[in-house]
Write an enzyme that holds these catalytic residues in place. Structure first.
Site, mmCIF file in Angstrom:
data_model
loop_
_atom_site.group_PDB
_atom_site.id
_atom_site.type_symbol
_atom_site.label_atom_id
_atom_site.label_comp_id
_atom_site.label_asym_id
_atom_site.label_seq_id
_atom_site.Cartn_x
_atom_site.Cartn_y
_atom_site.Cartn_z
ATOM 1 N N ASP A 107 0.819 -1.217 0.000
ATOM 2 C CA ASP A 107 0.000 0.000 0.000
ATOM 3 C C ASP A 107 0.851 1.264 0.000
ATOM 4 O OD1 ASP A 107 1.024 -0.368 2.517
ATOM 5 O OD2 ASP A 107 -0.881 -0.249 3.582
ATOM 6 N N LYS A 158 6.116 6.034 19.529
ATOM 7 C CA LYS A 158 5.445 7.292 19.904
ATOM 8 C C LYS A 158 6.093 7.994 21.102
ATOM 9 C CE LYS A 158 1.103 5.688 18.041
ATOM 10 N NZ LYS A 158 -0.153 5.030 18.297
ATOM 11 N N ASP A 218 1.501 6.425 1.961
ATOM 12 C CA ASP A 218 0.757 5.224 2.346
ATOM 13 C C ASP A 218 -0.698 5.500 1.949
ATOM 14 O OD1 ASP A 218 -0.953 3.640 3.809
ATOM 15 O OD2 ASP A 218 0.055 3.925 5.722
HETATM 16 P P1 GTP Z 1 -5.729 -1.526 7.772
HETATM 17 O O1 GTP Z 1 -6.699 -2.594 8.183
HETATM 18 O O2 GTP Z 1 -6.424 -0.305 7.272
HETATM 19 O O3 GTP Z 1 -4.685 -1.234 8.804
HETATM 20 O O4 GTP Z 1 -4.934 -2.066 6.499
HETATM 21 P P2 GTP Z 1 -4.103 -3.420 6.245
HETATM 22 O O5 GTP Z 1 -4.089 -4.332 7.414
HETATM 23 O O6 GTP Z 1 -4.569 -3.976 4.960
HETATM 24 O O7 GTP Z 1 -2.677 -2.827 5.982
HETATM 25 P P3 GTP Z 1 -1.481 -2.508 6.979
HETATM 26 O O8 GTP Z 1 -1.015 -1.141 6.648
HETATM 27 O O9 GTP Z 1 -1.847 -2.788 8.373
HETATM 28 O O10 GTP Z 1 -0.423 -3.593 6.496
HETATM 29 C C1 GTP Z 1 0.670 -3.291 5.635
HETATM 30 C C2 GTP Z 1 0.690 -4.261 4.460
HETATM 31 O O11 GTP Z 1 0.754 -5.609 4.924
HETATM 32 C C3 GTP Z 1 -0.561 -4.154 3.594
HETATM 33 O O12 GTP Z 1 -0.165 -4.175 2.247
HETATM 34 C C4 GTP Z 1 -1.379 -5.387 3.955
HETATM 35 O O13 GTP Z 1 -2.106 -5.905 2.846
HETATM 36 C C5 GTP Z 1 -0.303 -6.374 4.398
HETATM 37 N N1 GTP Z 1 -0.776 -7.256 5.459
HETATM 38 C C6 GTP Z 1 -1.239 -6.881 6.687
HETATM 39 N N2 GTP Z 1 -1.580 -7.961 7.405
HETATM 40 C C7 GTP Z 1 -1.331 -9.037 6.615
HETATM 41 C C8 GTP Z 1 -1.495 -10.459 6.799
HETATM 42 O O14 GTP Z 1 -1.956 -10.938 7.828
HETATM 43 N N3 GTP Z 1 -1.120 -11.262 5.752
HETATM 44 C C9 GTP Z 1 -0.615 -10.766 4.586
HETATM 45 N N4 GTP Z 1 -0.273 -11.624 3.613
HETATM 46 N N5 GTP Z 1 -0.450 -9.439 4.382
HETATM 47 C C10 GTP Z 1 -0.810 -8.603 5.386
#
Ligand code: GTP
Length: 351
Positions: A107, A158, A218
């Site tokens: 992202d 933080k 992001d």
């Molecule tokens: P929010 O729910 O809005 O926080 O978004 P997110 O969980 O999709 O993204 P976050 O910014 O927390 O995670 C960063 C990246 O890691 C993103 O591209 C997610 O798709 C990926 N990601 C987060 N958790 C997982 C997981 O459990 N498995 C996989 N394969 N990718 C993950």
């Protein structure tokens, strides 16, 4: 070098848009966000990518298939349940057969100089190299503190204003030595940034930070998502996936009489804009959208197939796919309309 892209998250901050599409596949100026990341990788010599998937994984495979269309080799590995950013990397271990590999959060819109990061990783003989980006208010984030050579000294979560010693945060791109996988546990749900990196630092391993000074965003919230569209439209990010001009109107778009279009705009295939409407950029109107008579669309992003009625006003609005917005509807203030919704104005015809 092979790359892993973490794309298994649910994108909760971008709901309701992510009820329809997973966050890395939301459109930016008519192309799935993921295309921008894949182009960046290709530009820097990465030709083989492993998608680490979970939520709505089929959308990726249906769109990119084996990668032949974009000249890359793509693999898809799907988790049974979310494994977090560390578990998700461990889960694709079988595809990582070289000494070094890299990992992208799925992202981040950026112009990272990947080749330079790879060189620094090798020169510093690092176990992990983490791309970092500066923030304005360091008290809101987890920060990374470096020495003069770029070696990571500390991670702080933080900090209070008086304890701030860095303004650099994790930018969501890593180069990793394969041995880091030996420290990860298969099937465990946990985080690389909060667990694996601090543990490696405690063990005395060489962790390096690369301070990125270029474009970085992001896209994970509505404000950031709409900003990504504005920035790409205004060429703030140079990418082969970006539109080539600040005024893109597809040749088969039908533009009525007395329609005014103020750049930058991206207007897709088969769009119809009826008489007397105003389109004020930065605005993206996805394929096959229709805009009725005398409507205003300003600083907004419309996903494909949506229809906007007559005498509407949309200012700073994101509209998902196949929505229907009735006549005389006024929306603004970063409203987000999830795909397939119908909005009917309650104004009487005299108003
Ligand atoms: P929010 O729910 O809005 O926080 O978004 P997110 O969980 O999709 O993204 P976050 O910014 O927390 O995670 C960063 C990246 O890691 C993103 O591209 C997610 O798709 C990926 N990601 C987060 N958790 C997982 C997981 O459990 N498995 C996989 N394969 N990718 C993950």
């Amino acid at each position: 070098m092979k790359a892993v892209i973490l794309v298994g998250g649910e994108g909760t901050r971008l709901r309701p848009l992510t009820y329809d599409l997973p966050k890395p596949m939301v459109p930016i100026c008519g192309k799935p966000f993921m295309e921008y990341q894949l182009h960046l990788m290709k530009e820097h010599g990465i030709n083989e990518v492993i998608f680490s998937l979970g939520y709505k994984w089929k959308v990726f495979e249906d769109h990119f298939a084996d990668g032949a269309d974009i000249g890359m080799k793509l693999h898809y590995v799907v988790e049974d349940s979310p494994l977090g950013t560390a578990g998700a990397i461990k889960n694709v271990e079988d595809y990582l057969d070289e000494d070094t590999f890299c990992v992208f959060n799925g992202d981040i819109l950026s112009d990272f100089n990947l080749q330079e990061i790879f060189k620094i990783h090798a020169r510093m003989n690092a176990k992990c190299t983490i791309a970092l980006t500066p923030v304005e208010d360091p008290t809101l984030y987890g920060l990374v503190e470096l020495d003069g050579q770029g070696k990571i000294l500390r991670f702080t979560e933080k900090p209070k204003r008086e304890d701030v010693r860095s303004n650099l945060i994790n930018a969501g791109f890593y180069v990793l030595d394969r041995s880091i996988l030996n420290k990860m546990i298969r099937g465990k749900n946990y985080s690389i940034e909060r667990e694996i990196f601090p543990e490696a630092l405690k063990r005395g391993e060489m962790l390096v930070g690369y301070s990125h000074s270029g474009y970085w965003l992001d896209i994970g919230s509505p404000l950031k998502y709409i900003t990504a569209n504005y920035d790409v439209l205004q060429s703030r990010l140079k990418s082969p996936a970006s539109p080539t001009a600040q005024r893109h109107v597809a040749p088969d778009a039908i533009i009525g009489e007395n329609v005014s279009i103020t750049e930058p705009v991206w207007i897709g295939n088969g769009v119809k804009i009826e008489d007397g409407s105003r389109i004020i950029g930065p605005t993206v109107i996805g394929d096959y959208c229709t805009v009725g008579e005398s409507s205003l669309i300003e600083r907004s992003v419309l996903w494909p197939g949506s229809s906007i009625g007559n005498n509407c006003s949309l200012e700073e609005v994101i509209v998902g796919r196949y929505c229907s917005i009735g006549d005389k509807t006024a929306l603004g203030g970063l409203s987000v309309i999830g795909s397939y919704n119908v909005i009917v104005s309650t104004k009487s015809p005299e108003e």
